[in-house]
Write a protein that holds these residues in place. Structure first.
Motif, mmCIF file in Angstrom:
data_model
loop_
_atom_site.group_PDB
_atom_site.id
_atom_site.type_symbol
_atom_site.label_atom_id
_atom_site.label_comp_id
_atom_site.label_asym_id
_atom_site.label_seq_id
_atom_site.Cartn_x
_atom_site.Cartn_y
_atom_site.Cartn_z
ATOM 1 N N ALA A 84 40.679 51.525 -16.399
ATOM 2 C CA ALA A 84 40.498 50.076 -16.488
ATOM 3 C C ALA A 84 41.577 49.341 -15.698
ATOM 4 O O ALA A 84 41.288 48.368 -14.978
ATOM 5 C CB ALA A 84 40.517 49.643 -17.953
ATOM 6 N N HIS A 85 42.822 49.778 -15.806
ATOM 7 C CA HIS A 85 43.891 49.150 -15.023
ATOM 8 C C HIS A 85 43.616 49.280 -13.520
ATOM 9 O O HIS A 85 43.831 48.337 -12.764
ATOM 10 C CB HIS A 85 45.241 49.800 -15.362
ATOM 11 N N GLU A 86 43.126 50.439 -13.129
ATOM 12 C CA GLU A 86 42.813 50.672 -11.717
ATOM 13 C C GLU A 86 41.718 49.725 -11.247
ATOM 14 O O GLU A 86 41.833 49.093 -10.178
ATOM 15 C CB GLU A 86 42.383 52.123 -11.544
ATOM 16 N N ARG A 87 40.652 49.599 -12.025
ATOM 17 C CA ARG A 87 39.525 48.735 -11.625
ATOM 18 C C ARG A 87 39.919 47.259 -11.677
ATOM 19 O O ARG A 87 39.478 46.466 -10.826
ATOM 20 C CB ARG A 87 38.318 48.999 -12.513
ATOM 21 N N ILE A 88 40.705 46.869 -12.657
ATOM 22 C CA ILE A 88 41.156 45.479 -12.738
ATOM 23 C C ILE A 88 41.954 45.122 -11.479
ATOM 24 O O ILE A 88 41.756 44.055 -10.875
ATOM 25 C CB ILE A 88 41.997 45.251 -14.012
ATOM 26 N N ALA A 89 42.840 46.015 -11.076
ATOM 27 C CA ALA A 89 43.639 45.768 -9.865
ATOM 28 C C ALA A 89 42.744 45.655 -8.629
ATOM 29 O O ALA A 89 42.971 44.797 -7.758
ATOM 30 C CB ALA A 89 44.666 46.890 -9.688
ATOM 31 N N GLN A 90 41.727 46.496 -8.536
ATOM 32 C CA GLN A 90 40.827 46.452 -7.390
ATOM 33 C C GLN A 90 40.027 45.150 -7.354
ATOM 34 O O GLN A 90 39.840 44.555 -6.284
ATOM 35 C CB GLN A 90 39.888 47.661 -7.438
ATOM 36 N N VAL A 91 39.547 44.712 -8.518
ATOM 37 C CA VAL A 91 38.779 43.464 -8.576
ATOM 38 C C VAL A 91 39.658 42.287 -8.173
ATOM 39 O O VAL A 91 39.250 41.420 -7.383
ATOM 40 C CB VAL A 91 38.197 43.264 -9.989
ATOM 41 N N ARG A 92 40.875 42.254 -8.677
ATOM 42 C CA ARG A 92 41.785 41.153 -8.341
ATOM 43 C C ARG A 92 42.162 41.178 -6.860
ATOM 44 O O ARG A 92 42.329 40.131 -6.239
ATOM 45 C CB ARG A 92 43.016 41.214 -9.233
ATOM 46 N N ALA A 93 42.280 42.390 -6.308
ATOM 47 C CA ALA A 93 42.616 42.486 -4.874
ATOM 48 C C ALA A 93 41.504 41.914 -4.005
ATOM 49 O O ALA A 93 41.759 41.463 -2.879
ATOM 50 C CB ALA A 93 42.881 43.945 -4.511
ATOM 51 N N ARG A 94 40.283 41.906 -4.520
ATOM 52 C CA ARG A 94 39.156 41.301 -3.789
ATOM 53 C C ARG A 94 39.083 39.797 -4.011
ATOM 54 O O ARG A 94 38.167 39.132 -3.516
ATOM 55 C CB ARG A 94 37.838 41.959 -4.226
ATOM 56 N N HIS A 96 38.627 38.362 -6.968
ATOM 57 C CA HIS A 96 37.682 38.069 -8.042
ATOM 58 C C HIS A 96 38.359 38.164 -9.408
ATOM 59 O O HIS A 96 39.477 38.687 -9.524
ATOM 60 C CB HIS A 96 36.495 39.033 -7.977
ATOM 61 N N ILE A 97 37.676 37.672 -10.426
ATOM 62 C CA ILE A 97 38.208 37.667 -11.790
ATOM 63 C C ILE A 97 37.614 38.839 -12.563
ATOM 64 O O ILE A 97 36.393 38.951 -12.671
ATOM 65 C CB ILE A 97 37.879 36.339 -12.495
ATOM 66 N N PRO A 98 38.438 39.726 -13.117
ATOM 67 C CA PRO A 98 37.920 40.825 -13.931
ATOM 68 C C PRO A 98 37.452 40.307 -15.298
ATOM 69 O O PRO A 98 38.227 39.695 -16.029
ATOM 70 C CB PRO A 98 39.123 41.763 -14.095
ATOM 71 N N ILE A 99 36.190 40.537 -15.601
ATOM 72 C CA ILE A 99 35.631 40.136 -16.897
ATOM 73 C C ILE A 99 35.309 41.408 -17.668
ATOM 74 O O ILE A 99 34.386 42.144 -17.314
ATOM 75 C CB ILE A 99 34.394 39.246 -16.720
ATOM 76 N N VAL A 100 36.083 41.677 -18.704
ATOM 77 C CA VAL A 100 35.953 42.898 -19.496
ATOM 78 C C VAL A 100 34.946 42.637 -20.607
ATOM 79 O O VAL A 100 35.116 41.705 -21.407
ATOM 80 C CB VAL A 100 37.308 43.316 -20.083
ATOM 81 N N VAL A 101 33.909 43.464 -20.661
ATOM 82 C CA VAL A 101 32.797 43.213 -21.581
ATOM 83 C C VAL A 101 32.549 44.460 -22.417
ATOM 84 O O VAL A 101 32.366 45.557 -21.883
ATOM 85 C CB VAL A 101 31.505 42.857 -20.808
ATOM 86 N N GLY A 102 32.526 44.291 -23.739
ATOM 87 C CA GLY A 102 32.222 45.440 -24.584
ATOM 88 C C GLY A 102 32.530 45.194 -26.038
ATOM 89 O O GLY A 102 32.985 44.119 -26.430
ATOM 90 N N GLY A 103 32.296 46.246 -26.825
ATOM 91 C CA GLY A 103 32.492 46.129 -28.264
ATOM 92 C C GLY A 103 33.323 47.234 -28.862
ATOM 93 O O GLY A 103 33.388 47.360 -30.084
ATOM 94 N N THR A 104 33.986 48.059 -28.027
ATOM 95 C CA THR A 104 34.831 49.126 -28.552
ATOM 96 C C THR A 104 36.233 48.575 -28.769
ATOM 97 O O THR A 104 37.007 48.400 -27.815
ATOM 98 C CB THR A 104 34.854 50.332 -27.590
#
Length: 304
Positions: A84-94, A96-104
């Motif tokens: 998740a940290h890796e993907r958040i960093a990639q999204v921000r580098a583009r 864009h805003i990382p929107i984390v969605v889920g119920g766990t």
């Protein structure tokens, strides 16, 4: 020292509340990308049973950490956090805003607060614990850590075994680590979408029916090898009993709906205890009002 502001926006909620469609609409308006926070949707396969976002929704907006891990592979919160940290960093580098969605809840808490300093798994101890009946494990955990036995899902062997493992390896109650973890302050970083129980139960009933119509029985029949984590997917036990002709279709459908209702209740119990997430009754707003409100909140998570 105050904690750093979050670099992601969370849209959480109980199963069947409608998170996926709302999150995509918000992402479209604020320039975001979706990052999953669901312990079972992260697996590749069982798309119907795990209620993954539809192909139509996933085509509208990039989705990450959904359908990426083989069903045969074991997976845990530490692995999720790293990805998740890796993907958040990639999204921000583009930009864009990382929107984390889920119920766990465990995944979301790890993102908000990091991980408690727990020992790693002990292979020999794990094998010994896995060989014991669940009822025996439950009794042992209640003896060592009554507080933990009242706060975790005792019907989930994986959770019970992990809690016992920590107790035995550290000589400390597992709940003591959870208390330290929960005590850390965390800034407001997202929302929980809620509905009254009657409405949510009606949605669960409709989704259960839709699963059977979409072919969930055939999906489970041909899912192949499952690992220790994916083998805990909600509803899998009931559907396998149907495949083995141990129960009827009607009994399976009711049991699946009941399991889902119980899971939604456990999710909401966790969410109500999390001060970093704002509870929003989605019935009190029109869909457009809700999306506008969440878009404005998500937009405060500035991309670099």
């Amino acid at each position: 020292m105050l904690p750093a502001p979050p670099n992601f926006f969370i849209i959480a909620g109980p199963t069947a509340v409608g998170k996926s469609a709302i999150a995509v609409a918000v992402a479209e308006r604020c320039g975001g990308e979706i990052i999953g926070a669901d312990a079972f949707q992260i697996y590749r396969g069982l798309d119907i049973l795990t209620a993954k976002p539809s192909p139509e929704l996933r085509a509208r907006m990039p989705h990450h950490l959904i359908g990426e891990i083989p069903l045969s592979q074991s997976f845990d919160v530490a692995q999720y956090l790293a990805l998740a940290h890796e993907r958040i960093a990639q999204v921000r580098a583009r930009g864009h805003i990382p929107i984390v969605v889920g119920g766990t809840g465990l995944y979301l808490r790890a993102l908000m607060r990091g991980l408690a300093d727990l020992p790693g798994a002990d292979p020999d101890l794990r094998i010994a614990l896995e060989a014991r009946p669940l009822a025996d494990l439950q009794r042992h955990l209640c003896e060592l850590d009554p507080a933990c036995s009242a706060s975790i899902d005792l019907q989930n062997p994986r959770r019970v075994i992990r809690a016992l493992e920590v107790c035995l390896l550290t000589g400390r109650p597992f709940s003591s680590f959870r208390e330290e973890w929960s005590a850390d302050s965390s800034p407001r970083c997202g929302v929980v979408l809620t509905l009254d129980r009657e409405t949510l139960h009606a949605r669960i009933a409709l989704r259960t029916t839709a699963m059977f119509e979409a072919g969930v029985v055939d999906e489970v029949s041909h899912c192949g090898e499952l690992g220790p984590t994916s083998g805990q997917v909600l509803g899998l036990r009931e559907l396998r009993a149907l495949v083995r002709r141990e129960i009827t279709l009607a009994q399976c459908s009711e049991a699946l709906a009941q399991s889902t209702r119980q899971y939604a209740k456990r999710q909401m119990t966790w969410f109500r205890r999390e001060p970093a997430l704002e509870l929003i009754d989605i019935a009190s707003l029109s869909t457009d009002e809700l999306i506008n409100r969440l878009t404005a909140q998500a937009a405060t998570i500035k991309a670099p």
